[in-house]
Enzyme design. Sequence first.
Site, short mmCIF file in Angstrom:
data_model
loop_
_atom_site.label_atom_id
_atom_site.label_comp_id
_atom_site.label_asym_id
_atom_site.label_seq_id
_atom_site.Cartn_x
_atom_site.Cartn_y
_atom_site.Cartn_z
N ARG A 1 0.86 -1.19 0.00
CA ARG A 1 0.00 0.00 0.00
C ARG A 1 0.89 1.23 0.00
O ARG A 1 2.10 1.14 0.12
CB ARG A 1 -1.03 0.00 1.15
N GLY A 2 0.24 2.40 -0.16
CA GLY A 2 1.00 3.64 -0.34
C GLY A 2 1.05 3.91 -1.84
O GLY A 2 1.36 2.99 -2.63
N ALA A 3 0.76 5.15 -2.22
CA ALA A 3 0.54 5.46 -3.65
C ALA A 3 1.68 5.01 -4.57
O ALA A 3 1.45 4.25 -5.52
CB ALA A 3 0.24 6.95 -3.80
N ARG B 1 -7.71 -0.39 -6.62
CA ARG B 1 -7.88 0.72 -5.67
C ARG B 1 -8.01 2.01 -6.50
O ARG B 1 -7.15 2.28 -7.34
CB ARG B 1 -6.69 0.81 -4.68
N GLN C 1 -1.82 2.36 9.96
CA GLN C 1 -0.54 2.46 9.25
C GLN C 1 0.48 3.28 10.04
O GLN C 1 1.68 3.03 9.96
CB GLN C 1 -0.73 3.10 7.86
N ASP D 1 -1.95 10.80 -2.19
CA ASP D 1 -2.37 9.75 -3.14
C ASP D 1 -2.71 10.33 -4.49
O ASP D 1 -2.64 9.64 -5.51
CB ASP D 1 -3.55 8.96 -2.57
N ASN E 1 -5.32 12.35 0.53
CA ASN E 1 -4.41 11.51 1.33
C ASN E 1 -5.27 10.77 2.36
O ASN E 1 -6.49 10.96 2.44
CB ASN E 1 -3.33 12.38 1.99
N LYS E 2 -4.61 9.94 3.12
CA LYS E 2 -5.31 9.07 4.09
C LYS E 2 -6.35 9.85 4.90
O LYS E 2 -6.10 10.98 5.32
CB LYS E 2 -4.27 8.43 5.01
#
Length: 345
Positions: A46-48, A89, A193, A234, A244-245
């Site tokens: 995960r993570g862009a 995603r 996270q 993201d 973002n998150k």
Amino acid sequence: MMARALEWIDGRLRMLDQSELPEDQVFVNLDNYRDVVSAIKEMRVRGAPAIGVAAAYGIALGASSIEAANKDDFLTQLNQITQTFAASRPTAVNLFRAIGRMKKAAEGDDIAEMKKSLINEAKRIHEEEETATKELSRLGADLLKDGCTVLTHCNAGPLATAGYGTALGVIKAAKEQGKKVSVFVTETRPLLQGARLTAWELMEEGIPVTLITDSMAGYFMRRREIDCVIVGADRIAANGHTANKIGTYSLAVLANAHGIPFYVAAPTSTIDLSLTSGYQIPIEERSPEEVTHIKGIPIAPKGVRAANPAFDVTPHAYITAIITEKGIIRAPYTEGLRTIVSESS
Ligand code: MRU
């Protein structure tokens, strides 16, 4: 030396399963593209930027296994594979940029050559993310003063980038410059996270870190214990609005209320100039079970309704600067972002 999040070894993708961290470092060797799609959906990677790199390798894996009678047949099957990745995603634009590049790399008439060039393109995407995150971190480190305390959210380190890191990269680079930097990290509900990954990465790097719950940020800001906030992204729209998150927007509003600089650190692969406003960014909705449970343990009454948007959008007015490998951009963002993106394409 930190374990690498993603590595291409002997025609297979070696992935550090982030869902098992920090308790266990489990590596999986993937040779089937469907397993890479599942790993992205289940957030084992995960993570862009890391999602984009994983998808590129996954497409290369899928292409390698295609048995096609001719070029058209090969391209039809490749297209089906890329569509599966595109549906994994929706928010991180790095995924769609990687898919676009992989499709373009499938050129020529010789299928065996096309398979090879897809592997090479995936490796190039990976190398470019490594170089870009290293460079943006070097540039961003100048914004941090010796002795400062930074607050970060979610995870934007090597795990999330398959490179040096973005928000955490800036912090690491400041340390390498000889500055003392301490970090507050928000746990980042629902999937933690911040607590599981960022706290672990910072401890591995020997950077002082204090873990707080998401709701504690305002308390520490009011006490003037936070000098700046740095987060990853993201997707950044042409007007600078940044997805973002979930929880990033609240932190930006709080930082603004307390006069604290709020920085976004991201490679140019995270910028999406096709969207004029960040409110056009598709926001992923994940399973309510991630909210009602922690690591499979229920924490809410059975049957309660729960919402689970995975990202939010921070308007540009709350962003002090966007740190990229091409430079540090300040408002008005549209002009600055267009200039750096045209330079890098
Ligand atoms: O849902 P996740 O864990 O993939 O979300 C990740 C983030 O929001 C990160 O902050 C973002 O991708 C930047 S990664 C350098």
